[in-house]
Motif scaffolding. Structure first.
Motif, short mmCIF file in Angstrom:
data_model
loop_
_atom_site.label_atom_id
_atom_site.label_comp_id
_atom_site.label_asym_id
_atom_site.label_seq_id
_atom_site.Cartn_x
_atom_site.Cartn_y
_atom_site.Cartn_z
N GLY A 127 106.01 33.52 56.93
CA GLY A 127 106.97 32.54 56.45
C GLY A 127 106.45 31.66 55.33
O GLY A 127 107.09 30.69 54.96
N SER A 128 105.26 31.95 54.80
CA SER A 128 104.67 31.13 53.74
C SER A 128 103.92 32.02 52.77
O SER A 128 103.29 33.00 53.16
CB SER A 128 103.73 30.08 54.34
OG SER A 128 103.01 29.41 53.32
N ASP A 129 103.97 31.64 51.48
CA ASP A 129 103.21 32.36 50.46
C ASP A 129 101.79 31.84 50.35
O ASP A 129 100.97 32.42 49.63
CB ASP A 129 103.90 32.24 49.10
CG ASP A 129 105.23 32.97 49.06
OD1 ASP A 129 105.36 33.98 49.79
OD2 ASP A 129 106.13 32.55 48.31
N GLN A 130 101.48 30.74 51.01
CA GLN A 130 100.16 30.15 50.91
C GLN A 130 99.10 31.07 51.50
O GLN A 130 99.28 31.63 52.58
CB GLN A 130 100.12 28.80 51.64
CG GLN A 130 98.78 28.08 51.53
CD GLN A 130 98.82 26.70 52.15
OE1 GLN A 130 99.84 26.29 52.69
NE2 GLN A 130 97.72 25.97 52.09
N LYS A 131 98.00 31.24 50.80
CA LYS A 131 96.90 32.06 51.28
C LYS A 131 95.80 31.18 51.86
O LYS A 131 95.58 30.06 51.40
CB LYS A 131 96.33 32.92 50.14
CG LYS A 131 97.26 34.04 49.69
CD LYS A 131 96.59 34.92 48.64
CE LYS A 131 97.45 36.11 48.27
NZ LYS A 131 96.80 36.97 47.25
N TRP A 132 95.12 31.73 52.86
CA TRP A 132 94.06 31.00 53.56
C TRP A 132 92.81 31.87 53.67
O TRP A 132 92.92 33.09 53.82
CB TRP A 132 94.52 30.64 54.98
CG TRP A 132 95.70 29.73 55.06
CD1 TRP A 132 97.02 30.05 54.89
CD2 TRP A 132 95.67 28.31 55.32
NE1 TRP A 132 97.81 28.95 55.05
CE2 TRP A 132 97.02 27.87 55.31
CE3 TRP A 132 94.66 27.40 55.57
CZ2 TRP A 132 97.36 26.53 55.52
CZ3 TRP A 132 94.98 26.08 55.80
CH2 TRP A 132 96.33 25.65 55.78
N LEU A 133 91.65 31.23 53.64
CA LEU A 133 90.41 31.91 53.94
C LEU A 133 90.16 31.77 55.43
O LEU A 133 89.89 30.68 55.94
CB LEU A 133 89.25 31.31 53.15
CG LEU A 133 87.89 32.00 53.36
CD1 LEU A 133 87.94 33.45 52.92
CD2 LEU A 133 86.78 31.25 52.63
N PHE A 134 90.27 32.88 56.15
CA PHE A 134 90.17 32.91 57.61
C PHE A 134 88.72 33.23 57.97
O PHE A 134 88.25 34.35 57.76
CB PHE A 134 91.14 33.96 58.15
CG PHE A 134 91.21 34.04 59.65
CD1 PHE A 134 90.63 33.09 60.46
CD2 PHE A 134 91.90 35.09 60.25
CE1 PHE A 134 90.72 33.17 61.85
CE2 PHE A 134 91.99 35.18 61.64
CZ PHE A 134 91.40 34.22 62.42
N MET A 135 88.01 32.23 58.51
CA MET A 135 86.61 32.39 58.88
C MET A 135 86.55 32.89 60.31
O MET A 135 86.84 32.15 61.25
CB MET A 135 85.88 31.07 58.68
CG MET A 135 85.76 30.71 57.20
SD MET A 135 85.35 28.97 56.87
CE MET A 135 86.98 28.25 57.00
N THR A 136 86.18 34.14 60.47
CA THR A 136 86.35 34.83 61.75
C THR A 136 85.11 34.83 62.63
O THR A 136 85.19 35.18 63.80
CB THR A 136 86.78 36.28 61.51
OG1 THR A 136 85.80 36.91 60.66
CG2 THR A 136 88.13 36.35 60.82
N LYS A 137 83.95 34.47 62.05
CA LYS A 137 82.70 34.50 62.82
C LYS A 137 81.85 33.29 62.49
O LYS A 137 82.04 32.64 61.47
CB LYS A 137 81.92 35.79 62.51
CG LYS A 137 82.61 37.07 62.97
CD LYS A 137 81.75 38.28 62.62
CE LYS A 137 82.38 39.57 63.17
NZ LYS A 137 83.69 39.83 62.56
N ASP A 138 80.88 33.00 63.36
CA ASP A 138 79.96 31.89 63.11
C ASP A 138 79.21 32.09 61.81
O ASP A 138 78.85 33.22 61.45
CB ASP A 138 78.96 31.78 64.27
CG ASP A 138 79.57 31.17 65.52
OD1 ASP A 138 80.71 30.69 65.44
OD2 ASP A 138 78.89 31.18 66.57
N GLY A 139 78.94 31.00 61.15
CA GLY A 139 78.19 31.07 59.90
C GLY A 139 78.62 29.97 58.96
O GLY A 139 79.33 29.02 59.35
#
Length: 445
Positions: free
Chosen positions: A146-158
């Motif tokens: 529902g949104s055109d906004q992009k996100w950086l999805f940090m999936t692991k520790d670091g």
């Protein structure tokens, strides 16, 4: 008829089972109801079509889902969209007002005038890692439904470091959106750092350096801490901060959207979570050190097994040289250019976080009642020129209206105009250039 129904139901369940396995090697909880999109849109469309065919075959036995409603749920949970906190261009939606701007009445943050770093991940493909960032872990660019906004999805520790935030000046602002949801364990922790390093790439994986400022918060909770360290010694700290904005609702299933704003003025540091000032330290930065590292960190993500994996994302990072002296620029120099008045995308609705900038301008006008001004809106080149011209005119009018209604500036003292995309100050070929071109000018008459 009973045999046909049984057969169709069997086919339906078999197809759904396939849809819940893997697409392109990545696990998808439910292909028809994804919370965020990575890089598998085409594969998802294929599965959607297969499911739709089965639904059509069943006819009146099962009522077909409404397409608009289908995208609002993910495993029974509401999907929350997000408007981009940038001055988007293109076609115009007229509102000529503000959205809950009084909520920010105590928000005194003023963004820097000249943007020197910007990333909304618009040039990064879904599923990829942005080129201007560094990490010792793993992340990918995604979109919320529902949104055109992009996100950086940090999936692991670091740790995750935008390399364009370096050699921080004595006066700068740094802003970004944070999305968090779920809390798999009670030790889940997120962090941000402002640090001095002789080798940022080498020190990327280090949690503690010799000179740094650290803010950390428990995942989906308001429990927070900050530390100021000089020469490997803690010189200031507070381990009992409560930043409610970081809290997720409904036991972590409802996400928290937080706009974090960081403001350095020489040694002074202020940090805001949405409209709330959460840190204000007069002697935070060591004047003898050059701060050249900003990084985000995660610890103990998915430390225990739960159905919902921890979600931590960032977007719309804006790094700018410190704000100008509003009164001097407008009253003495006769011209003030600001990129800190933000609008909803393709709209003239002023975002509430613009309150601090508007308040500064209104104060200058109130203290100089004989000064009249012209308010001029500018856009980037996205979209067609005619629409951008109209949008810039409406945004200038919206600024005039809010100065008159909220700050009681006589509307007869203000003229408005729009230039659209015709007077760029930077290239329109990059996200950074576009961010600099989206601006509002105030000209003393």
């Amino acid at each position: 008829m009973k045999t046909v129904c049984t057969l169709l139901i069997t086919v339906l369940f078999f197809t759904v089972a396939l849809a819940q396995e893997t697409v392109g090697g990545k696990v998808i909880r439910n292909t028809k109801d994804q919370t965020y999109n990575r890089g598998e849109e085409k594969a998802s469309e294929t599965v959607d079509k297969a499911l739709d065919k089965v639904e059509e075959g069943i006819g009146s036995i099962f009522k077909k889902k409404d397409k608009k409603q289908k995208n609002k749920k993910n495993n029974g949970k509401d999907i929350i969209g997000s408007s981009e906190p940038t001055n988007g261009s293109s076609s115009s939606t007229s509102n000529s007002g503000s959205k809950n701007i009084k909520v920010y009445s105590k928000f005194d943050f003023v963004p820097g005038e000249k943007i020197i770093g910007f990333d909304d991940f618009s040039t990064t493909n879904l599923g990829d890692f942005p080129l201007d960032w560094n990490t010792n872990s793993s992340a990918e660019v995604v979109q919320l439904q529902g949104s055109d906004q992009k996100w950086l999805f940090m999936t692991k520790d670091g740790y995750f470091q935008p390399e364009f935030v370096s050699d921080m000046p004595d006066n700068f602002t740094l802003e970004f959106d944070v999305f968090t949801r779920y809390r798999s364990n009670n030790i889940l922790e997120y962090q941000l750092y402002l640090a001095s390093s002789s080798n940022p790439k080498k020190d990327l994986s280090e949690e503690y350096l010799y000179d740094y400022i650290q803010l950390k918060w428990a995942g989906c909770e308001g429990s927070s801490k900050f530390y100021v360290v000089e020469n490997n010694e803690v010189v200031n700290q507070n381990e009992n901060l409560n930043i409610k904005d970081f809290g997720c609702g409904n036991e972590g299933t409802e996400p928290a959207f937080v706009r974090i704003s960081i403001w350095r003025q020489n040694s002074r540091l202020r940090i805001y979570a949405n409209e709330n000032k959460v840190i204000d330290i007069p002697q935070a930065f060591n004047s003898k050190q050059k701060y050249n590292v900003f990084k985000l960190g995660t610890k103990y993500m998915n430390f225990s097994e739960t159905e919902n994996k921890d979600e931590f994302m960032v977007s719309n990072l804006r790094y700018a040289v410190g704000a100008p002296d509003t009164r001097s620029k407008l009253i003495n120099d006769g011209k003030l250019v600001t990129r800190g008045i933000l609008f909803d995308v393709n709209s003239d609705v002023i975002q509430a976080s613009s309150y601090g900038v508007l308040k500064e301008i209104a104060s200058a006008l109130s203290e100089n009642p004989t000064v009249n001004i012209s308010i001029i809106g500018h856009t980037d080149s996205d979209g067609d020129a005619a629409s951008n011209l109209t949008l810039s005119e409406k945004r200038a009018i919206a600024v005039k209206n809010i100065l008159a209604s909220e700050f009681k500036i006589d509307s007869n003292r203000m003229q408005t105009a729009g230039k659209g995309e015709t007077e760029p100050t930077d290239s329109n070929n990059t996200s950074l250039g576009k961010a600099n071109n989206r601006r509002v000018e105030f000209i003393k008459l």
